[in-house]
Design a protein around this motif. Structure first.
Motif, PDB file in Angstrom:
ATOM      1  N   ALA A 118       0.837  -1.198   0.000  1.00 16.63           N
ATOM      2  CA  ALA A 118       0.000   0.000   0.000  1.00 16.63           C
ATOM      3  C   ALA A 118       0.875   1.253   0.000  1.00 16.63           C
ATOM      4  O   ALA A 118       0.616   2.214  -0.736  1.00 16.63           O
ATOM      5  N   ARG A 163      -5.985   5.748   1.478  1.00 12.40           N
ATOM      6  CA  ARG A 163      -4.689   5.209   1.077  1.00 12.40           C
ATOM      7  C   ARG A 163      -4.696   4.744  -0.379  1.00 12.40           C
ATOM      8  O   ARG A 163      -4.228   3.672  -0.726  1.00 12.40           O
ATOM      9  N   ARG A 212      -3.481  10.426 -10.951  1.00 10.93           N
ATOM     10  CA  ARG A 212      -3.900  11.627 -10.207  1.00 10.93           C
ATOM     11  C   ARG A 212      -5.002  12.360 -10.976  1.00 10.93           C
ATOM     12  O   ARG A 212      -5.972  12.861 -10.401  1.00 10.93           O
ATOM     13  N   ASP A 231      -7.092  15.585  -1.904  1.00  5.56           N
ATOM     14  CA  ASP A 231      -5.921  14.927  -1.322  1.00  5.56           C
ATOM     15  C   ASP A 231      -6.232  14.259   0.009  1.00  5.56           C
ATOM     16  O   ASP A 231      -5.708  13.190   0.315  1.00  5.56           O
ATOM     17  N   GLY A 265      -3.665   4.528  -4.173  1.00  8.36           N
ATOM     18  CA  GLY A 265      -2.346   4.573  -4.792  1.00  8.36           C
ATOM     19  C   GLY A 265      -2.399   4.275  -6.276  1.00  8.36           C
ATOM     20  O   GLY A 265      -3.481   4.253  -6.877  1.00  8.36           O
ATOM     21  N   GLN A 299       1.074   4.124  -2.898  1.00  7.33           N
ATOM     22  CA  GLN A 299       0.869   5.542  -2.558  1.00  7.33           C
ATOM     23  C   GLN A 299       2.034   6.390  -3.062  1.00  7.33           C
ATOM     24  O   GLN A 299       1.852   7.478  -3.588  1.00  7.33           O
ATOM     25  N   GLU A 300       3.233   5.831  -2.869  1.00  9.19           N
ATOM     26  CA  GLU A 300       4.436   6.531  -3.317  1.00  9.19           C
ATOM     27  C   GLU A 300       4.404   6.709  -4.846  1.00  9.19           C
ATOM     28  O   GLU A 300       4.696   7.789  -5.372  1.00  9.19           O
ATOM     29  N   ILE A 334      -7.926  11.005  -0.677  1.00  9.87           N
ATOM     30  CA  ILE A 334      -6.964  10.064  -1.251  1.00  9.87           C
ATOM     31  C   ILE A 334      -6.058   9.508  -0.157  1.00  9.87           C
ATOM     32  O   ILE A 334      -5.773   8.312  -0.111  1.00  9.87           O
ATOM     33  N   ALA A 335      -5.661  10.386   0.764  1.00  8.21           N
ATOM     34  CA  ALA A 335      -4.798   9.942   1.852  1.00  8.21           C
ATOM     35  C   ALA A 335      -5.557   9.045   2.825  1.00  8.21           C
ATOM     36  O   ALA A 335      -5.055   8.007   3.259  1.00  8.21           O
ATOM     37  N   LEU A 346       1.892   6.929  -6.733  1.00  8.03           N
ATOM     38  CA  LEU A 346       0.891   7.922  -7.130  1.00  8.03           C
ATOM     39  C   LEU A 346       1.482   9.336  -7.106  1.00  8.03           C
ATOM     40  O   LEU A 346       1.095  10.195  -7.894  1.00  8.03           O
ATOM     41  N   ARG A 347       2.422   9.562  -6.197  1.00  9.74           N
ATOM     42  CA  ARG A 347       3.025  10.887  -6.081  1.00  9.74           C
ATOM     43  C   ARG A 347       4.095  11.127  -7.147  1.00  9.74           C
ATOM     44  O   ARG A 347       4.418  12.251  -7.465  1.00  9.74           O
TER      45      ARG A 347
END
Ligand SMILES: [Zn+2]
Length: 628
Positions: free
Chosen positions: A130, A163, A146, A156, A165, A134-135, A159-160, A137-138
């Motif tokens: 997970a 979690r 995105r 955001d 991704g 998530q990483e 999304i956070a 996605l950034r």
């Protein structure tokens, strides 16, 4: 003697835990309990819907029993059932609750220990996966993902919280990231990877088959268990076309050691507090709907994750509230699954409202287009499920003639027959005949009959009502053998006598030597208790049938007065009297038979005199009753 086997030490640990745990307090975390007697508490059963409490907890004997649904057991059984977890997990959870550290080995077998290890490791794999998604996605390659999420109106924060991704297009990045920490065997079991099996006739047996990520170029939605631990994923493809390479639009993790889709409700971990507080849940179909509704501030929303609801999910949800607003259109394609979902909720005695949005709107779209206030208003206007059904039947068979009404009734009947409560079904039948304007007495009667005869399994006179006070005393006496063993102290040591009063032994002796339990409503229960003697720790485990367990529970829940030699002796005498009366009736019946041989007749007459005399004897000497 010094026992060091792991089996014994783990059993000891469970026993110690059980003794330290106060079942009343543990249950009290889930159920509002009220004192109901000298040693018992009662409350609304967490395992079935009810308005008056039939769920009882025995404080000294440390067990619970529901007189409504028959659920019964000790503190571990309760946690297992209420949390929907395995026994080892229940032990762990109870230890946690009590702040007792787990011993190193607490599994009854190496296989069990291995399974638990695998489950823990799989949870770790999912935490890492997970975080990896998530990483991603950034990162720059997450741009499309995105964009997609933005298009769905997710900010955001949402999304956070969920979690969310992104699984990159390469199938090897996740593998390479995880391979540093976990062995490949475990990764295969995680359900996150596909692999090529090595060829059977491989020249090199050591050649490891390549594994690669199942989820590629997908927006990743973690699926969590009730405790909020990630146990699986749903991946939404970002490919424009869903060809063979891209795979299906939505891809779910397969079932694994930690993920069983029939037991999970999407977002329950986030929603459970709100459901408890607001006393209802909103059930939507898809994860995206669920996330949108949650993000709009309706925190009591959960989703069935696209699959049809299961009984386990219904029970799981029912632990938090038995009221649910179902927000998916039961008219849509796939109405089968929807109907099954609603049927299950009916069977679990949920109070169901149906929220029907305008055609073409799912909750996600509705909130994005019309806003959360409009959704709140729609929620307020949700309709009772059966009103909804009746309206629908009327729309389907609009004609006002009797043929059309019969069709409408037949359409509704299967729905009504799912309702467990006869009283509710009765009421529904009446409501339907009024709303459909059924004036034919015959049709009305037929409807009522069909509604009330769902199945005859529910109402039945139980043995419980036929059991006499004397039987109750003796059953308590028999059960006291185990109580003393468990509690370590005698319940009633009487001063002044040489021999200590042992109600269990006294009862065992009288019942066994004279077979006084024969023909009693409590016969099978008494036999089970007598068979076990004083060897068992858990008396509630002894009854062989559900009915007997219920009977035993009801007797133990009402242990008010203390057992004394006099009460036990009095109960034995009462059973003798019952026996004598019954035998007397038999003898008198036999004497009525025509053509009875003289010898037999005389023997019977003698027995009759003996029985009558015995019945007059206030002491009811034990020998008197038995015609040898
Ligand atoms: Zn119950």
């Amino acid at each position: 003697m010094n026992s060091t086997s792991t089996l014994t030490s783990s059993d000891n640990f469970k026993e110690t835990l059980k003794q330290q745990a106060d079942i009343v307090r543990i249950v009290g975390d889930y159920v509002k309990l009220k004192k109901a007697g000298a040693q018992n508490f009662s409350g609304l059963c967490p395992f079935h819907a009810e308005k008056t409490p039939s769920f009882s907890v025995h404080a000294t004997r440390q067990f619970y029993h529901c007189f409504g649904c028959g659920e019964s057991g000790d503190v571990f059984a309760f946690i297992q059932k209420v949390e929907n977890i395995t026994f080892p997990e229940a032990v762990r959870l109870l230890a946690q609750k009590l702040g007792v550290p787990m011993p190193k080995v607490s599994f009854s077998s190496p296989a069990e220990a291995r399974d638990a290890q695998v489950r823990m490791a799989l949870l770790d794999v999912h935490v890492r996966a997970a975080a990896f998604f998530q990483e991603c996605l950034r990162r720059p390659e997450g741009a499309n993902a995105r964009e997609y999420l933005k298009g769905r109106g997710l900010d955001d924060e949402t999304i956070a919280r969920f979690r969310i991704g992104y699984a990159p297009d390469s199938g090897f990045l996740l593998r390479d990231a995880l391979r540093r920490e976990f062995d490949e065997e475990l990764l295969r079991e995680s359900g996150l990877f596909s692999g090529f099996e090595p060829k059977a006739k491989s020249e090199e047996p050591k050649a490891a088959p390549a594994i690669y990520s199942k989820f590629r170029n997908r927006v990743m939605f973690p699926i969590c268990n009730e405790q909020g631990k990630v146990i699986a994923f749903t991946g939404r493809t970002l490919s424009a076309s869903t060809d063979e390479k891209a795979g299906p639009k939505y891809l779910n993790s397969p079932e694994t050691a930690i993920y069983s889709k029939s037991r999970v409700l999407f977002n329950l971990d986030n929603a459970k507090e709100a459901i408890r507080k607001l006393e209802y849940s909103i059930l939507v179909e898809g994860q995206m709907d669920c996330i949108s509704v949650y993000a709009a501030g309706f925190h009591n929303v959960i989703a069935s994750s696209g699959t049809a609801f299961t009984e386990l999910q219904a029970k799981l949800l029912g632990r938090f509230s038995k009221k649910v607003v179902v927000n998916f259109d039961p008219d849509t394609a796939g109405a089968r699954a929807t109907e099954r979902t609603l049927g299950l909720l009916v069977e679990e005695e949920f109070n169901i409202q149906v929220l029907t949005l305008e055609t073409g709107f799912d909750p996600d779209l509705f909130i994005r287009r019309k806003g959360k206030d409009a959704y709140a208003a729609a929620l307020k206007h949700s309709q009772k499920y059966f009103d909804y059904l009746i309206d629908r039947a009327r729309a389907m068979f609009p004609a006002r003639n009797s043929e059309s009404k019969v069709k409408a009734v037949n359409h509704l009947l299967p729905h009504i027959q799912r309702v467990p409560s006869r009283i509710v079904r009765d009421g529904l039948a009446l409501e339907i005949s009024q709303k459909l304007g059924i004036d034919s007495a015959v049709l009305r009667q037929e409807l009522k009959h069909a509604a009330t005869t769902r199945s005859a399994t529910q109402v039945k006179a139980t043995a419980e009502e036929q059991v006499t006070g004397a039987e109750r005393v003796l059953i308590r006496a028999l059960a006291s053998a185990t109580q003393m063993q468990a509690g370590g102290e005698r319940s009633s040591a009487r001063g002044g006598t040489d021999e200590e009063f042992d109600p269990a032994r006294q009862a065992q002796y009288a019942l066994q030597s004279e077979q006084l339990y024969e023909g009693l409503a409590s016969q099978s229960l008494m036999e089970a208790l007598l068979e076990a003697g004083a060897e068992t720790g858990d008396v509630m485990a002894l009854p062989k049938t559900e009915e007997d367990r219920r009977l035993l529970a009801s007797i133990l829940m009402h242990e008010e007065e203390e057992l004394t030699p006099e009460t036990v002796e009095g109960a034995v005498r009462a059973l003798r009297r019952i026996y004598l009366r019954r035998r007397l009736e038999e003898v008198q019946g036999a004497l009525q038979r025509p053509g009875l041989p003289l010898e037999e007749r005389q023997a019977l007459l003698q027995e009759k005199v003996r029985l009558k005399r015995a019945l007059m004897d206030p002491g009811l000497a034990e020998a008197a009753g038995r015609a040898s």
